[in-house]
Design a protein around this motif. Structure first.
Motif, PDB file in Angstrom:
ATOM      1  N   ASN A 117     -25.372 120.425  70.558  1.00 19.26           N
ATOM      2  CA  ASN A 117     -24.552 119.212  70.626  1.00 19.26           C
ATOM      3  C   ASN A 117     -25.392 117.996  70.978  1.00 19.26           C
ATOM      4  N   LEU A 118     -26.340 118.155  71.898  1.00 21.49           N
ATOM      5  CA  LEU A 118     -27.221 117.041  72.257  1.00 21.49           C
ATOM      6  C   LEU A 118     -28.090 116.618  71.076  1.00 21.49           C
ATOM      7  N   THR A 119     -28.608 117.579  70.322  1.00 22.98           N
ATOM      8  CA  THR A 119     -29.426 117.210  69.162  1.00 22.98           C
ATOM      9  C   THR A 119     -28.599 116.471  68.116  1.00 22.98           C
ATOM     10  N   VAL A 120     -27.344 116.875  67.947  1.00 24.99           N
ATOM     11  CA  VAL A 120     -26.471 116.190  66.992  1.00 24.99           C
ATOM     12  C   VAL A 120     -26.191 114.758  67.461  1.00 24.99           C
ATOM     13  N   VAL A 121     -25.910 114.584  68.742  1.00 22.33           N
ATOM     14  CA  VAL A 121     -25.644 113.242  69.277  1.00 22.33           C
ATOM     15  C   VAL A 121     -26.869 112.348  69.124  1.00 22.33           C
ATOM     16  N   ILE A 122     -28.046 112.866  69.473  1.00 19.37           N
ATOM     17  CA  ILE A 122     -29.279 112.076  69.370  1.00 19.37           C
ATOM     18  C   ILE A 122     -29.555 111.724  67.907  1.00 19.37           C
ATOM     19  N   HIS A 123     -29.364 112.678  67.011  1.00 16.79           N
ATOM     20  CA  HIS A 123     -29.563 112.405  65.590  1.00 16.79           C
ATOM     21  C   HIS A 123     -28.635 111.292  65.110  1.00 16.79           C
ATOM     22  N   GLU A 124     -27.372 111.364  65.484  1.00 16.55           N
ATOM     23  CA  GLU A 124     -26.408 110.342  65.069  1.00 16.55           C
ATOM     24  C   GLU A 124     -26.735 108.978  65.674  1.00 16.55           C
ATOM     25  N   MET A 125     -27.259 108.967  66.901  1.00 15.79           N
ATOM     26  CA  MET A 125     -27.658 107.696  67.511  1.00 15.79           C
ATOM     27  C   MET A 125     -28.737 107.020  66.677  1.00 15.79           C
ATOM     28  N   ASN A 135     -27.411 106.025  63.006  1.00 13.64           N
ATOM     29  CA  ASN A 135     -26.475 104.905  62.948  1.00 13.64           C
ATOM     30  C   ASN A 135     -26.903 103.712  63.788  1.00 13.64           C
ATOM     31  N   PRO A 164     -27.624 103.559  73.408  1.00 12.02           N
ATOM     32  CA  PRO A 164     -26.813 104.077  74.518  1.00 12.02           C
ATOM     33  C   PRO A 164     -26.735 103.080  75.665  1.00 12.02           C
TER      34      PRO A 164
END
Length: 70
Positions: free
Chosen positions: A45-53, A56, A60
Motif C-alpha cells: 500500500n505504501l509503494t502504491v501511495v508513493i507511486h501515485e504521489m 500525479n 505531501p
C-alpha cells in the motif's frame, strides 16, 4: 457478474504483492505469519501511495504539532 471485477482486482493485487515481496512467508508460527503478511500488505500500500504521489505530482503535507506550553 457484479462480483467478477472485484475478484479480478483482488487477484491482481495478490499477484503484485507476490511478485514484489515474494510468494512465501518465512515465519513459523501462525501469529508471526499473519503479522508478516500484514506487513507485506502495508508495504504494498505504501509503494502504491508513493507511486501515485510521483505520478500525479502530489506534494505531501504533514501535520506538525506545536509544542504545548505547560
Amino acid at each position: 457478474m457484479e462480483h467478477y471485477y472485484t475478484r479480478s482486482n483482488i487477484e491482481a493485487t495478490n499477484a503484485a504483492i507476490k511478485r514484489k515481496f515474494g510468494e512465501t512467508l518465512k515465519s513459523k508460527s501462525p501469529v508471526a505469519q499473519v503479522n508478516e503478511l500484514l506487513v507485506k500488505i502495508i508495504e504494498y500500500n505504501l509503494t502504491v501511495v508513493i507511486h501515485e504521489m510521483y505520478e500525479n505530482g502530489i506534494q505531501p503535507e504533514f501535520l506538525i504539532q506545536a509544542k504545548r506550553e505547560m
